[in-house]
Scaffold this motif. Structure first.
Motif: not given
Length: 422
Positions: A200-217
Motif C-alpha cells: 500500500d502507500d505506506e509500504e505495508n505488505v498485503f496478506s494475500t493476492l490469491v484470486g487477483l488477475q495478472f498478465l505476465w510478459h
C-alpha cells in the motif's frame, strides 16, 4: 511470563507480587466483592473481604497469595499450549476486485464461533472440521469497493472457555507490486517460481493476492534478439500441483490459468543463455497502471574440479576440469589451442564438447574389397530394407547425435564400446 500483581486496598507497605503464569484475564461473572480471573479453561473467584482481612495479618495475606499462585500454576500445567490464540494479529486486504480475494485466518487451541464488525466491508466464512464440527479457521474476503483506508475487527470466541480473541483487518488499495525471486540468475534448464507481493502507500505488505488477475510478459532484453531465453510453464505441470488433492489456494490459481489469465505465481524455465525481461501487470479495473519488471539472466551451471580451495605446494602443475550441467547431467567444454612458437599469432583452435548422445542411426555399407575406400559408397540407412548377398562383405556404420548441435555428428573414438545383436 512475569505479570506484576498489585492489590489496590490499604496496606502498611506497597506490595507487588509476581506470578509465573501462561495467561491472566479479568472477567466480571464472579459475584460482587470477588476477584475473578481465568487461566486456561478454568474460572477462579476469590472474595475481597478475605484478602482485605489478610492485610492486617501478613501470614494470612501470604497464604492467600500462595493459594492464588497454586491455582495459576495448576491451571498452567493443565493447559501447556497457552489456550486459544490466533495466528495473525492483523491482516491487510485489497478492496473488492473482479474475483474476491480471500485470506484464511487460522486459530489454535480452541473451538471457535466467529463474529465481526462492519458487515458491509468484509465477509467471514467459518471452516469446520469434518470429524468434530469444530471451527478453527475462517475465510476472510473484502466485499466493498475502495473508499479510502478502512479498518474492522474479527472476533473468535472459544465455545468451551468463553475466551474471545480478535484480529484487526485493514482494507486499502494496492499502490505497487514487486516480483520476488531468490536470485536474478537462473541456470539453463532450471525451473524458477516467481511470486508477486503487493504494497500500500505506506509500504505495508498485503496478506494475500490469491484470486487477483495478472498478465505476465516475457521479452528478450536485446532488441535485435527475437529468441526467448525463458518460457512459462503451466502451474499444473510443476511441483506446485503436487499437493495430494489439498491444494487450497492453488486451485484458484489453476482456475485463472485455465482462463488464459495469470495469478500472483508464475513458473519459468531457462531455455537459452541470455537475459529476459519479465513483466507483471495487475489486470484489474482502475489498477492497470500497477506494473513491475525484473531482468533474469539465464546462464550455464558450471563447476571446476578440483573444487575450491585447492592446496598445492610450490612448483606443482594442477589440471582443472570444467563441468557444465544440463538437466542435472554433467557435461564439459574446453578448447584445444596449438600455437606455432616460431611465428607470432599463428595458431589453430578446436573446441571440444562433452555431450550426451540423444539419437543413434545405423547404416549398411557394402565393401567392394579389402582395399576399397569408403568414400563414394552409398550408405543405406536403417529406415530402409537391407538386402545382403552371399559372399559379399558389409559394414554396419553407427552415427550418434546430440541435441542442440545442428545435427553435428558425435566423434566416436576407438575406446568407445558398442554392442550389436544380430
Amino acid at each position: 511470563m512475569k505479570v506484576p500483581f498489585a492489590f489496590p486496598f490499604p496496606f502498611s507497605r506497597k506490595a507487588t507480587f509476581h506470578f509465573s503464569l501462561l495467561r491472566l484475564s479479568w472477567v466480571p461473572p464472579c459475584p460482587p466483592f470477588q476477584l475473578g480471573f481465568i487461566t486456561g479453561r478454568a474460572r477462579h473467584c476469590i472474595e475481597f473481604h478475605k484478602l482485605r482481612g489478610a492485610m492486617v495479618s501478613p501470614p494470612a495475606f501470604a497464604a492467600a497469595v500462595a493459594v492464588v499462585a497454586v491455582l495459576l500454576c495448576a491451571s498452567a500445567a493443565a493447559n501447556p499450549a497457552g489456550g486459544p490464540h490466533m495466528a495473525d494479529l492483523s491482516v491487510l486486504l485489497p478492496p473488492r476486485m473482479t474475483k474476491p480475494v480471500e485470506y484464511r485466518l487460522i486459530g489454535g487451541d480452541g473451538c471457535f464461533s466467529w463474529s465481526w464488525d462492519h458487515h458491509d466491508l468484509i465477509s467471514v466464512k467459518p471452516e469446520y472440521n469434518d470429524s468434530s464440527r469444530c471451527s478453527t479457521s475462517a475465510r476472510l474476503a473484502s466485499i466493498a469497493p475502495y473508499s479510502g483506508r478502512r479498518e474492522t475487527s474479527v472476533y473468535a470466541t472459544d465455545i468451551i472457555s468463553g475466551i474471545t480473541i480478535h484480529c484487526k483487518v485493514f482494507v486499502d488499495k494496492i499502490s505497487r507490486i514487486s516480483i520476488f525471486h531468490h536470485a536474478v540468475k537462473i541456470d539453463l534448464d532450471e525451473i524458477a517460481t516467481l511470486r508477486i507481493h503487493a504494497f500500500d502507500d505506506e509500504e505495508n505488505v498485503f496478506s494475500t493476492l490469491v484470486g487477483l488477475q495478472f498478465l505476465w510478459h516475457l521479452t528478450p532484453r536485446l532488441v535485435d534478439n527475437s529468441s526467448h531465453h525463458l518460457i512459462r510453464i503451466p502451474l499444473k505441470e510443476t511441483h506446485l500441483s503436487d499437493c495430494g488433492g489439498f491444494c487450497g489456494d492453488m486451485n484458484i490459481r489453476f482456475e485463472l490459468e485455465d482462463k488464459n489469465l495469470g495469478s500472483d505465481f508464475s513458473v519459468v524455465k531457462g531455455i537459452e543463455i541470455g537475459q529476459e525481461v519479465v513483466k507483471a501487470q495487475l489486470f484489474e479495473p482502475q489498477f492497470e497502471h500497477v506494473i513491475d519488471t525484473i531482468t533474469l539472466t539465464v546462464a550455464e551451471s558450471m563447476s571446476l574440479e578440483p573444487s575450491s580451495p585447492v592446496l598445492v605446494t610450490v612448483g606443482v602443475l594442477v589440471k582443472f576440469k570444467l563441468k557444465v550441467f544440463r538437466q542435472k547431467v554433467a557435461q564439459g567444454f574446453t578448447k584445444v589451442v596449438v600455437e606455432d612458437t616460431r611465428v607470432s599469432g599463428h595458431e589453430q583452435v578446436s573446441s571440444l564438447h562433452v555431450v550426451i548422445p540423444r539419437t543413434l542411426f545405423l547404416y549398411l555399407v557394402p565393401i567392394m574389397d579389402d582395399s576399397a575406400h569408403l568414400h563414394g559408397i552409398t550408405n543405406i540407412p536403417s529406415s530402409k530394407v537391407w538386402y545382403v548377398y552371399p559372399g559379399r562383405k558389409y559394414m554396419v556404420l553407427a552415427k550418434a547425435f546430440a541435441e542442440g548441435f545442428d545435427a553435428r555428428e558425435i566423434y566416436i573414438t576407438e575406446i568407445l564400446q558398442m554392442s550389436f545383436d544380430m
